[in-house]
Write a protein that holds these residues in place. Structure first.
Motif, PDB file in Angstrom:
ATOM      1  N   LEU A  27      -5.370  -0.760 -11.371  1.00 52.57           N
ATOM      2  CA  LEU A  27      -5.547  -0.708  -9.923  1.00 52.57           C
ATOM      3  C   LEU A  27      -7.007  -0.874  -9.538  1.00 52.57           C
ATOM      4  CD1 LEU A  27      -4.335  -0.183  -7.119  1.00 52.57           C
ATOM      5  CD2 LEU A  27      -4.643   2.266  -7.526  1.00 52.57           C
ATOM      6  N   ARG A  28      -7.904  -0.264 -10.295  1.00 52.96           N
ATOM      7  CA  ARG A  28      -9.331  -0.410 -10.002  1.00 52.96           C
ATOM      8  C   ARG A  28      -9.782  -1.851 -10.179  1.00 52.96           C
ATOM      9  NH1 ARG A  28     -14.368   3.137 -12.448  1.00 52.96           N
ATOM     10  NH2 ARG A  28     -16.023   1.836 -11.577  1.00 52.96           N
ATOM     11  N   ALA A  29      -9.344  -2.486 -11.255  1.00 45.51           N
ATOM     12  CA  ALA A  29      -9.733  -3.883 -11.477  1.00 45.51           C
ATOM     13  C   ALA A  29      -9.214  -4.783 -10.368  1.00 45.51           C
ATOM     14  CB  ALA A  29      -9.202  -4.344 -12.833  1.00 45.51           C
ATOM     15  N   ALA A  30      -7.981  -4.539  -9.928  1.00 44.94           N
ATOM     16  CA  ALA A  30      -7.415  -5.372  -8.864  1.00 44.94           C
ATOM     17  C   ALA A  30      -8.139  -5.145  -7.537  1.00 44.94           C
ATOM     18  CB  ALA A  30      -5.922  -5.068  -8.717  1.00 44.94           C
ATOM     19  N   SER A  34     -10.277  -7.816  -5.400  1.00 45.28           N
ATOM     20  CA  SER A  34      -9.917  -8.108  -4.013  1.00 45.28           C
ATOM     21  C   SER A  34     -11.109  -7.929  -3.080  1.00 45.28           C
ATOM     22  CB  SER A  34      -8.761  -7.195  -3.585  1.00 45.28           C
ATOM     23  OG  SER A  34      -7.650  -7.349  -4.439  1.00 45.28           O
ATOM     24  N   ILE A  35     -11.860  -6.843  -3.262  1.00 46.32           N
ATOM     25  CA  ILE A  35     -13.034  -6.619  -2.421  1.00 46.32           C
ATOM     26  C   ILE A  35     -14.091  -7.677  -2.700  1.00 46.32           C
ATOM     27  CG2 ILE A  35     -14.897  -4.993  -1.901  1.00 46.32           C
ATOM     28  CD1 ILE A  35     -12.960  -2.736  -2.537  1.00 46.32           C
ATOM     29  N   GLY A  36     -14.220  -8.101  -3.952  1.00 42.39           N
ATOM     30  CA  GLY A  36     -15.162  -9.169  -4.278  1.00 42.39           C
ATOM     31  C   GLY A  36     -14.818 -10.471  -3.580  1.00 42.39           C
ATOM     32  N   VAL A  37     -13.513 -10.787  -3.491  1.00 40.97           N
ATOM     33  CA  VAL A  37     -13.094 -11.998  -2.783  1.00 40.97           C
ATOM     34  C   VAL A  37     -13.402 -11.882  -1.295  1.00 40.97           C
ATOM     35  CG1 VAL A  37     -11.104 -13.414  -2.160  1.00 40.97           C
ATOM     36  CG2 VAL A  37     -11.349 -12.580  -4.494  1.00 40.97           C
ATOM     37  N   LEU A  38     -13.111 -10.707  -0.704  1.00 39.78           N
ATOM     38  CA  LEU A  38     -13.394 -10.506   0.716  1.00 39.78           C
ATOM     39  C   LEU A  38     -14.888 -10.496   0.994  1.00 39.78           C
ATOM     40  CD1 LEU A  38     -10.726  -7.779   1.594  1.00 39.78           C
ATOM     41  CD2 LEU A  38     -10.648 -10.216   2.134  1.00 39.78           C
ATOM     42  N   ALA A  39     -15.679 -10.034   0.028  1.00 46.77           N
ATOM     43  CA  ALA A  39     -17.134  -9.968   0.235  1.00 46.77           C
ATOM     44  C   ALA A  39     -17.770 -11.346   0.322  1.00 46.77           C
ATOM     45  CB  ALA A  39     -17.784  -9.164  -0.897  1.00 46.77           C
ATOM     46  N   ILE A 288       0.113  -0.989  -4.188  1.00 45.71           N
ATOM     47  CA  ILE A 288       0.801  -1.912  -5.090  1.00 45.71           C
ATOM     48  C   ILE A 288       1.093  -3.236  -4.382  1.00 45.71           C
ATOM     49  CG2 ILE A 288       2.818  -2.250  -6.532  1.00 45.71           C
ATOM     50  CD1 ILE A 288       0.852  -0.168  -7.551  1.00 45.71           C
ATOM     51  N   ALA A 289       1.523  -3.153  -3.108  1.00 47.31           N
ATOM     52  CA  ALA A 289       1.794  -4.385  -2.369  1.00 47.31           C
ATOM     53  C   ALA A 289       0.516  -5.188  -2.130  1.00 47.31           C
ATOM     54  CB  ALA A 289       2.470  -4.049  -1.036  1.00 47.31           C
ATOM     55  N   ALA A 290      -0.600  -4.484  -1.852  1.00 48.95           N
ATOM     56  CA  ALA A 290      -1.869  -5.179  -1.634  1.00 48.95           C
ATOM     57  C   ALA A 290      -2.325  -5.881  -2.902  1.00 48.95           C
ATOM     58  CB  ALA A 290      -2.931  -4.185  -1.157  1.00 48.95           C
ATOM     59  N   VAL A 291      -2.201  -5.203  -4.035  1.00 43.61           N
ATOM     60  CA  VAL A 291      -2.581  -5.825  -5.309  1.00 43.61           C
ATOM     61  C   VAL A 291      -1.706  -7.049  -5.579  1.00 43.61           C
ATOM     62  CG1 VAL A 291      -2.653  -5.472  -7.798  1.00 43.61           C
ATOM     63  CG2 VAL A 291      -3.498  -3.693  -6.269  1.00 43.61           C
ATOM     64  N   PHE A 293      -0.161  -8.861  -3.359  1.00 40.51           N
ATOM     65  CA  PHE A 293      -0.487  -9.901  -2.376  1.00 40.51           C
ATOM     66  C   PHE A 293      -1.747 -10.650  -2.779  1.00 40.51           C
ATOM     67  CE2 PHE A 293      -2.924 -11.044   1.436  1.00 40.51           C
ATOM     68  CZ  PHE A 293      -2.058 -11.971   2.006  1.00 40.51           C
ATOM     69  N   PHE A 294      -2.799  -9.917  -3.174  1.00 40.31           N
ATOM     70  CA  PHE A 294      -4.045 -10.576  -3.529  1.00 40.31           C
ATOM     71  C   PHE A 294      -3.902 -11.394  -4.811  1.00 40.31           C
ATOM     72  CE2 PHE A 294      -6.097  -7.557  -0.593  1.00 40.31           C
ATOM     73  CZ  PHE A 294      -6.893  -8.449   0.100  1.00 40.31           C
ATOM     74  N   LYS A 295      -3.137 -10.897  -5.782  1.00 40.14           N
ATOM     75  CA  LYS A 295      -2.933 -11.679  -7.001  1.00 40.14           C
ATOM     76  C   LYS A 295      -2.119 -12.938  -6.709  1.00 40.14           C
ATOM     77  CE  LYS A 295      -4.254 -10.730 -10.411  1.00 40.14           C
ATOM     78  NZ  LYS A 295      -5.575 -11.043 -10.990  1.00 40.14           N
ATOM     79  N   MET A 296      -1.182 -12.824  -5.775  1.00 39.22           N
ATOM     80  CA  MET A 296      -0.418 -14.001  -5.397  1.00 39.22           C
ATOM     81  C   MET A 296      -1.302 -15.009  -4.677  1.00 39.22           C
ATOM     82  SD  MET A 296       3.089 -14.173  -3.157  1.00 39.22           S
ATOM     83  CE  MET A 296       3.917 -15.740  -2.858  1.00 39.22           C
ATOM     84  N   MET A 297      -2.184 -14.528  -3.778  1.00 38.15           N
ATOM     85  CA  MET A 297      -3.108 -15.419  -3.089  1.00 38.15           C
ATOM     86  C   MET A 297      -4.075 -16.070  -4.081  1.00 38.15           C
ATOM     87  SD  MET A 297      -2.139 -15.472  -0.012  1.00 38.15           S
ATOM     88  CE  MET A 297      -3.525 -16.332   0.717  1.00 38.15           C
ATOM     89  N   GLU A 298      -4.513 -15.304  -5.088  1.00 36.99           N
ATOM     90  CA  GLU A 298      -5.387 -15.868  -6.113  1.00 36.99           C
ATOM     91  C   GLU A 298      -4.688 -17.008  -6.845  1.00 36.99           C
ATOM     92  OE1 GLU A 298      -7.494 -14.531 -10.319  1.00 36.99           O
ATOM     93  OE2 GLU A 298      -6.057 -13.251  -9.310  1.00 36.99           O
ATOM     94  N   TRP A 299      -3.430 -16.782  -7.215  1.00 42.70           N
ATOM     95  CA  TRP A 299      -2.682 -17.836  -7.897  1.00 42.70           C
ATOM     96  C   TRP A 299      -2.489 -19.031  -6.978  1.00 42.70           C
ATOM     97  CZ3 TRP A 299       2.166 -19.563  -6.225  1.00 42.70           C
ATOM     98  CH2 TRP A 299       2.757 -20.517  -7.044  1.00 42.70           C
TER      99      TRP A 299
END
Length: 393
Positions: A27-30, A34-39, A288-291, A293-299
């Motif tokens: 969870l921390r890695a995800a 996610s925050i790195g992408v938003l930053a 869990i849903a946010a993680v 969602f962001f992994k899906m957006m990354e893919w």
């Protein structure tokens, strides 16, 4: 949410315990990713990444405290349908044979065990992360010193101007305090750099030993922290899962009854409590849903970038039209296997690259050497533009 991985009885399987233990790190890695992408578009979020350990520890402190208070389980354990139970060993004596035996009984967690569980789940990982970062800095400093030497030694022989001496004297006291703090920090880093590998190896060794014993069913404790607290992790029964909601509602009703002050203050406090309860109720599902969602957006974006950056494969271009036969040139024979010069079967076929027509090697070499042109198209050519063919069409 409830994810159980096989097994029978109240004892969780090794895979359930391993998944529950590894969930916070995942969870921390995800969240960091996610925050790195938003930053990238919101630069102010870089401050969150600068204090990553503190922000994640605060988030886990809130989640673990709420989860232990309401479900007697950690945040990740409650997600997998597990519960923590205090271990009570009662000794039975047989009067006939005067033999003694032990029986393990489980009970709910005490307040002290909840507090210590938060310490083990949040505080100790936070300090371990800080020690790991200090160790990495010390290791990088040693590597830099081995490659470039100590930076302080580079300026030993530099002459100081008189004006600079007067300014340094005026700031002598502050510089002395700063130097003391710097020396203390360097000493602490050296101590951590020397001791951390041993502490880390011991911790990982104990963790591996407990996990191996748990896998072999030799102990009921999955980790040293659970053994020190006297806590077993068990599967929650169906009745316990149903009673959790009623327990949470009772706790919240008691908290609302404790509100004091004028009516408007109670209303404000009630709204704040309702918002807090809503956030906590949907924290598991939301994270869990946010993680996901962001992994899906990354893919999705990675696949789009790969498609855009992939080289475009175009169909091969059509062949150019054949060169025209000059009016004064040698006409082509009706049989394509005959040489236009000698009208015989081609021997050692060779092509003139300026026109593409094929002749006997001896015929075309003699003709081009004499006339400096192709005999069919009359295009200028040299003997260097004659190429032997190893397969005649």
């Amino acid at each position: 949410m409830l994810f159980q991985v096989g097994g029978q009885g109240t004892r969780p399987t090794f895979f359930e315990m391993a998944a529950a233990q590894q969930l916070p790190a995942s969870l921390r890695a995800a969240l960091t990713y996610s925050i790195g992408v938003l930053a990238l578009r919101r630069p102010f979020l870089h401050k969150v990444l600068d204090y990553e350990d503190e922000f994640f520890a605060l988030l886990m402190l809130i989640l673990e405290t709420h989860s232990l208070r309401t479900t007697d389980a950690s945040f990740s354990e409650s997600l997998y349908g597990l519960r923590r139970r205090a271990v009570n060993i009662k000794v039975k004596r047989d009067d006939a044979h005067a033999s003694s035996g032990g029986e393990i009984h489980h009970s709910g967690l005490q307040k002290r065990q909840r507090v210590l569980s938060v310490v083990v789940l949040v505080v100790l990982p936070y300090f371990k992360s800080k020690l790991h970062s200090i160790y990495n800095k010390e290791r990088e400093a040693r590597l830099q010193a081995s490659l470039w030497g100590d930076g302080d030694e580079r300026f030993d022989d530099v002459d100081i101007i008189d004006t600079e001496e007067s300014s340094l004297i005026s700031r002598g006291s502050s510089d002395a305090d700063a130097s003391v703090r710097t020396r203390l920090a360097k000493r602490i880093q050296k101590i951590v750099g020397a001791c951390y590998p041993w502490l880390h190896a011991s911790s990982e060794g104990l963790s591996f030993a407990y996990q191996l014993l748990y896998l072999l069913d030799a102990t009921g404790f999955y980790s040293l922290g659970l053994h020190a607290l006297g806590i077993h992790v068990c599967r929650a029964t169906g009745q316990e899962l149903m009673d959790t909601s009623s327990r949470i509602s009772k706790i919240r009703s008691r908290e609302r009854e404790r509100l004091r002050g004028p009516p408007w203050l109670k209303a404000v406090q009630g709204v704040l409590l309702s918002c807090t309860y809503t956030v906590l109720d949907y924290a598991q599902t939301g994270l869990i849903a946010a993680v996901f969602f962001f992994k899906m957006m990354e893919w999705w974006y990675q696949s789009a970038e790969e498609r855009m950056s992939a080289p475009t494969v175009y169909p091969p271009p059509p062949p150019p039209p054949p060169p025209q036969v000059a009016k004064e040139g040698i006409p082509l024979p009706p049989d394509r296997t005959l040489c236009p010069l000698c009208s015989q079967k081609r021997g050692n076929p060779s092509v003139v690259t300026v026109s593409g027509f094929v002749f006997c090697y001896a015929c075309i070499f003699k003709y081009v050497s004499q006339y400096k042109r192709c005999p069919v198209t009359l295009m200028p050519a040299t003997v260097d533009q004659i190429r032997r063919l190893f397969h005649d069409m």
